[in-house]
Design a protein around this motif. Structure first.
Motif, PDB file in Angstrom:
ATOM      1  N   LEU A  80       0.828  -1.212   0.000  1.00  0.00           N
ATOM      2  CA  LEU A  80       0.000   0.000   0.000  1.00  0.00           C
ATOM      3  C   LEU A  80       0.864   1.266   0.000  1.00  0.00           C
ATOM      4  N   LEU A  81       1.920   1.244   0.803  1.00  0.00           N
ATOM      5  CA  LEU A  81       2.807   2.404   0.853  1.00  0.00           C
ATOM      6  C   LEU A  81       3.542   2.593  -0.471  1.00  0.00           C
ATOM      7  N   LEU A  82       3.953   1.494  -1.091  1.00  0.00           N
ATOM      8  CA  LEU A  82       4.617   1.600  -2.392  1.00  0.00           C
ATOM      9  C   LEU A  82       3.660   2.147  -3.453  1.00  0.00           C
ATOM     10  N   ALA A  83       2.407   1.677  -3.432  1.00  0.00           N
ATOM     11  CA  ALA A  83       1.418   2.174  -4.395  1.00  0.00           C
ATOM     12  C   ALA A  83       1.181   3.664  -4.199  1.00  0.00           C
ATOM     13  N   THR A  84       1.157   4.091  -2.944  1.00  0.00           N
ATOM     14  CA  THR A  84       0.993   5.522  -2.669  1.00  0.00           C
ATOM     15  C   THR A  84       2.178   6.306  -3.209  1.00  0.00           C
ATOM     16  N   ALA A  85       3.382   5.778  -3.038  1.00  0.00           N
ATOM     17  CA  ALA A  85       4.580   6.453  -3.539  1.00  0.00           C
ATOM     18  C   ALA A  85       4.545   6.583  -5.060  1.00  0.00           C
ATOM     19  N   VAL A  86       4.030   5.547  -5.739  1.00  0.00           N
ATOM     20  CA  VAL A  86       3.899   5.620  -7.197  1.00  0.00           C
ATOM     21  C   VAL A  86       2.986   6.781  -7.582  1.00  0.00           C
ATOM     22  N   TYR A  87       1.886   6.927  -6.852  1.00  0.00           N
ATOM     23  CA  TYR A  87       0.967   8.010  -7.188  1.00  0.00           C
ATOM     24  C   TYR A  87       1.568   9.371  -6.867  1.00  0.00           C
ATOM     25  N   VAL A  88       2.387   9.442  -5.840  1.00  0.00           N
ATOM     26  CA  VAL A  88       3.088  10.688  -5.549  1.00  0.00           C
ATOM     27  C   VAL A  88       3.988  11.057  -6.727  1.00  0.00           C
ATOM     28  N   ILE A 179       9.741  18.401  -2.300  1.00  0.00           N
ATOM     29  CA  ILE A 179       8.948  17.954  -1.156  1.00  0.00           C
ATOM     30  C   ILE A 179       8.221  16.659  -1.498  1.00  0.00           C
ATOM     31  N   GLY A 180       7.648  16.600  -2.700  1.00  0.00           N
ATOM     32  CA  GLY A 180       6.995  15.364  -3.123  1.00  0.00           C
ATOM     33  C   GLY A 180       7.959  14.198  -3.164  1.00  0.00           C
ATOM     34  N   LEU A 181       9.173  14.447  -3.655  1.00  0.00           N
ATOM     35  CA  LEU A 181      10.194  13.403  -3.679  1.00  0.00           C
ATOM     36  C   LEU A 181      10.517  12.935  -2.271  1.00  0.00           C
ATOM     37  N   LEU A 182      10.619  13.865  -1.338  1.00  0.00           N
ATOM     38  CA  LEU A 182      10.902  13.514   0.060  1.00  0.00           C
ATOM     39  C   LEU A 182       9.816  12.610   0.636  1.00  0.00           C
ATOM     40  N   PHE A 183       8.553  12.966   0.405  1.00  0.00           N
ATOM     41  CA  PHE A 183       7.458  12.134   0.904  1.00  0.00           C
ATOM     42  C   PHE A 183       7.480  10.755   0.242  1.00  0.00           C
ATOM     43  N   GLY A 184       7.763  10.718  -1.055  1.00  0.00           N
ATOM     44  CA  GLY A 184       7.806   9.437  -1.752  1.00  0.00           C
ATOM     45  C   GLY A 184       8.888   8.526  -1.209  1.00  0.00           C
ATOM     46  N   ILE A 185      10.075   9.089  -0.978  1.00  0.00           N
ATOM     47  CA  ILE A 185      11.174   8.287  -0.430  1.00  0.00           C
ATOM     48  C   ILE A 185      10.841   7.818   0.986  1.00  0.00           C
ATOM     49  N   LEU A 186      10.180   8.667   1.769  1.00  0.00           N
ATOM     50  CA  LEU A 186       9.768   8.269   3.113  1.00  0.00           C
ATOM     51  C   LEU A 186       8.816   7.074   3.056  1.00  0.00           C
ATOM     52  N   LEU A 187       7.890   7.094   2.116  1.00  0.00           N
ATOM     53  CA  LEU A 187       6.955   5.975   1.963  1.00  0.00           C
ATOM     54  C   LEU A 187       7.680   4.704   1.550  1.00  0.00           C
ATOM     55  N   VAL A 188       8.594   4.825   0.588  1.00  0.00           N
ATOM     56  CA  VAL A 188       9.338   3.641   0.128  1.00  0.00           C
ATOM     57  C   VAL A 188      10.212   3.096   1.253  1.00  0.00           C
ATOM     58  N   GLY A 189      10.897   3.981   1.978  1.00  0.00           N
ATOM     59  CA  GLY A 189      11.739   3.526   3.081  1.00  0.00           C
ATOM     60  C   GLY A 189      10.942   2.792   4.140  1.00  0.00           C
ATOM     61  N   THR A 190       9.756   3.301   4.459  1.00  0.00           N
ATOM     62  CA  THR A 190       8.907   2.632   5.445  1.00  0.00           C
ATOM     63  C   THR A 190       8.433   1.291   4.923  1.00  0.00           C
ATOM     64  N   ALA A 191       8.103   1.239   3.624  1.00  0.00           N
ATOM     65  CA  ALA A 191       7.680  -0.029   3.027  1.00  0.00           C
ATOM     66  C   ALA A 191       8.774  -1.082   3.132  1.00  0.00           C
ATOM     67  N   VAL A 192      10.014  -0.678   2.924  1.00  0.00           N
ATOM     68  CA  VAL A 192      11.137  -1.616   3.047  1.00  0.00           C
ATOM     69  C   VAL A 192      11.289  -2.093   4.484  1.00  0.00           C
ATOM     70  N   VAL A 193      11.186  -1.168   5.447  1.00  0.00           N
ATOM     71  CA  VAL A 193      11.332  -1.528   6.861  1.00  0.00           C
ATOM     72  C   VAL A 193      10.274  -2.547   7.272  1.00  0.00           C
ATOM     73  N   LEU A 194       9.071  -2.425   6.736  1.00  0.00           N
ATOM     74  CA  LEU A 194       7.992  -3.340   7.111  1.00  0.00           C
ATOM     75  C   LEU A 194       8.265  -4.776   6.691  1.00  0.00           C
ATOM     76  N   THR A 195       9.121  -4.980   5.689  1.00  0.00           N
ATOM     77  CA  THR A 195       9.407  -6.342   5.212  1.00  0.00           C
ATOM     78  C   THR A 195      10.684  -6.922   5.801  1.00  0.00           C
ATOM     79  N   LEU A 196      11.425  -6.096   6.566  1.00  0.00           N
ATOM     80  CA  LEU A 196      12.656  -6.594   7.176  1.00  0.00           C
ATOM     81  C   LEU A 196      12.319  -7.555   8.319  1.00  0.00           C
TER      82      LEU A 196
END
Length: 551
Positions: A80-88, A179-196
């Protein structure tokens, strides 16, 4: 929870996801205003529409997420977070194109921004709405109430941080794309952490692809021709989008997409916008031009008017401009130099008048926009404050944007009637022969004057000012017929409803000819290109009106 326990607290993965979703959802909501306002205006309908869309999308996401939360996993939240980042990334790349396309829809002006808000910010906010119910399902809390309360508290804390950081840190310091890039990277980083710790290949590859999409979107974008000219400066200030555009020899300052100041680079003495010549009308209504020692401008913009007064009169000029970045741009691109006779104050205009002990001979109010008027600078209480800060024979000049008559004149009628409560005499002057929305100049005297057009014409001939005001005097309008117009008061906020009839209407700005500061040129508007050839007028008719973009 004591301090030691709080310091040792480590959020679970679902808690981290909720917190980040709160940061991102509120950050995107704040960002939405800055993205949409230049195209549709920053009035209450734009802001309210964005809030409505975001809250509706979040509610729908909560509802759908709650229905699907049974059996939820961290991996699902990651996707879900990755999909949100794509839309960002889509928002970063295609927002300008989507804004232009949605602006062509046949909707009433007050609803015009809703399609853009829905398309750009509905989907990502909807996806983020799934996170809270998923996290509540995965919570380690024992009871349903405790789990949901904990989750929503974390989400709210994240929203507070996202709102504050975006408003006070990111927007003043970074571009919208960054700013949009920052939010997108934050979403992707969180998505990665969730799978660790045992991230599998598909999420890892997907995360890398999304990062590349975000970087490509921020680094590029659809190439579009800007009909206004060459953009030589662009920034997001704490108050608005600021652009400096050169079109041939004309340099123009745009604030939130609307033109506010212009100079001729080859002929600095030329008044590009006709209405700035009218700023000299108070000099016909003072007892003696030589007695004008102190002048105050509320609203600086490119500082065209204040610099003109400093050059033409032996007077000290104070300027109150609330946005320091606008003043900096005036210094860098419009030749502003502060001196003993020119001082800029970074202040709200009303607060400045409340706090100053100075008395002024002339006060010029040039802080209104077509779609957004600072309410506290329109009321009878403000007008009384202006009168108190004027000399006994002082003159107040207000640049009001409205139509001379018809429904779009409601704000003009209300503003003049309000000024009449604080000043003995008021005089109104149109700046265009058309009945379109334009810069109407209302001049008020702090003592009874009773000038006729003949009186002003005689003074114009006798005083030999730097500008010939004959045309301005000829454009004097009869007293407003708005006897039923409301008197604006601090406790009665009617300005937005008075501006309603102007939304989406053509705004005409008359320009002087490029080879003369006294000859009228075709009028300009805050919005589009030339009118169809069928609208051209004969030489004896009012000037041709064209419509460059206001957005």
């Amino acid at each position: 929870m004591d301090l030691r326990t709080a310091a040792a607290y480590r959020p679970t993965k679902p808690e981290l996801a909720v917190f980040v979703s709160g940061v991102t959802s509120m950050g995107l909501e704040i960002l939405a205003v800055r993205i949409i306002a230049p195209q549709f205006g920053s009035h209450i309908y734009t802001v309210g529409g964005i809030l409505t869309v975001v809250l509706a999308a979040l509610s729908l996401g909560y509802w759908q997420g709650g229905k699907r939360a049974r059996g939820a996993t961290n991996r699902e939240m990651s996707w879900l977070l990755l999909a949100t980042a794509v839309y960002v990334a889509i928002v970063i790349y295609a927002s300008d194109m989507l804004l232009i396309q949605t602006s062509t829809l046949a909707l009433p002006p007050r609803y015009a921004s809703l399609p853009a808000a829905i398309i750009l910010f509905g989907p990502p906010t909807y996806l983020l709405g799934f996170i809270s119910p998923y996290a509540a399902e995965l919570s380690q809390k024992t009871g349903t109430g405790e789990a949901s309360g904990h989750v929503y508290a974390l989400g709210t804390i994240g929203s507070i941080l996202g709102s504050a950081a975006t408003t006070f840190v990111f927007i003043p310091a970074m571009s919208i794309d960054a700013i949009g890039l920052l939010f997108g990277i934050l979403l992707v980083g969180t998505a990665v952490v969730l799978t660790l710790p045992s991230i599998s290949r598909p999420p890892l590859i997907a995360s890398a692809i999304v990062i590349l999409l975000l970087v490509a979107a921020a680094g590029g974008g659809p190439i579009a021709y800007d009909h206004r000219g060459e953009v030589v400066h662009e920034s997001q200030t704490a108050y608005q989008q600021l652009e400096i555009v050169d079109d041939g020899d004309t340099r123009t300052m745009f604030l939130d997409g609307a033109r506010h100041s212009a100079i001729d680079l080859e002929d600095p003495n030329r008044h590009v916008f006709e209405y700035t010549r009218y700023f000299h009308l108070p000099m016909l209504m003072t007892e003696d031009v030589d007695d004008v020692d102190r002048v105050l401008f509320i609203g600086g913009g490119g500082y065209v008017g204040p610099q003109d007064f400093e050059d033409q009169y032996d007077a000290t000029v104070d300027v109150v401009e609330i946005d320091p970045d606008v003043t900096t741009a005036a210094e860098d691109y419009f030749g502003l130099e502060e001196s003993e006779t020119m001082t800029s104050h970074t202040y709200d205009g009303r607060q400045f008048l409340q706090n100053t002990d100075e008395t002024y001979d002339v006060i010029v109010l040039d802080a209104y926009k077509q779609d957004q008027v600072p309410f506290h600078l329109t009321t009878v209480e403000f007008m009384s404050l202006v009168s108190d800060r004027l000399a006994d024979d002082g003159v107040f000049h207000a640049n009001v944007i409205a139509s001379p008559s018809g429904p779009a004149a409601e704000f003009y009628h209300a503003q003049q009637r309000t000024m009449e409560q604080a000043f003995p005499d008021t005089y109104s002057f149109r700046t265009s022969e058309s009945n379109a929305i334009q810069n109407i100049q209302i001049v008020a005297t702090n003592h009874e004057t009773g000038f006729s057009e003949g009186d002003l014409a005689e003074r114009n001939d006798a005083r030999a000012l730097s500008v010939d005001l004959s045309d301005a005097i000829d454009n004097h309008m009869a007293d407003s017929d708005g006897n039923e117009a409301p008197i604006l008061r601090d406790d009665r906020g009617e300005v937005d409803s008075l501006l309603d009839p102007m939304l989406g209407q053509r705004y005409v700005i008359e320009e002087t000819a490029a080879d003369s500061s006294e000859s009228p040129a075709p009028a300009q508007s805050a919005g589009g290109g030339p009118l169809h050839a069928a609208t051209q007028q004969a030489a004896f008719e009012p000037p041709l009106v064209v419509t460059p973009s206001e957005r």
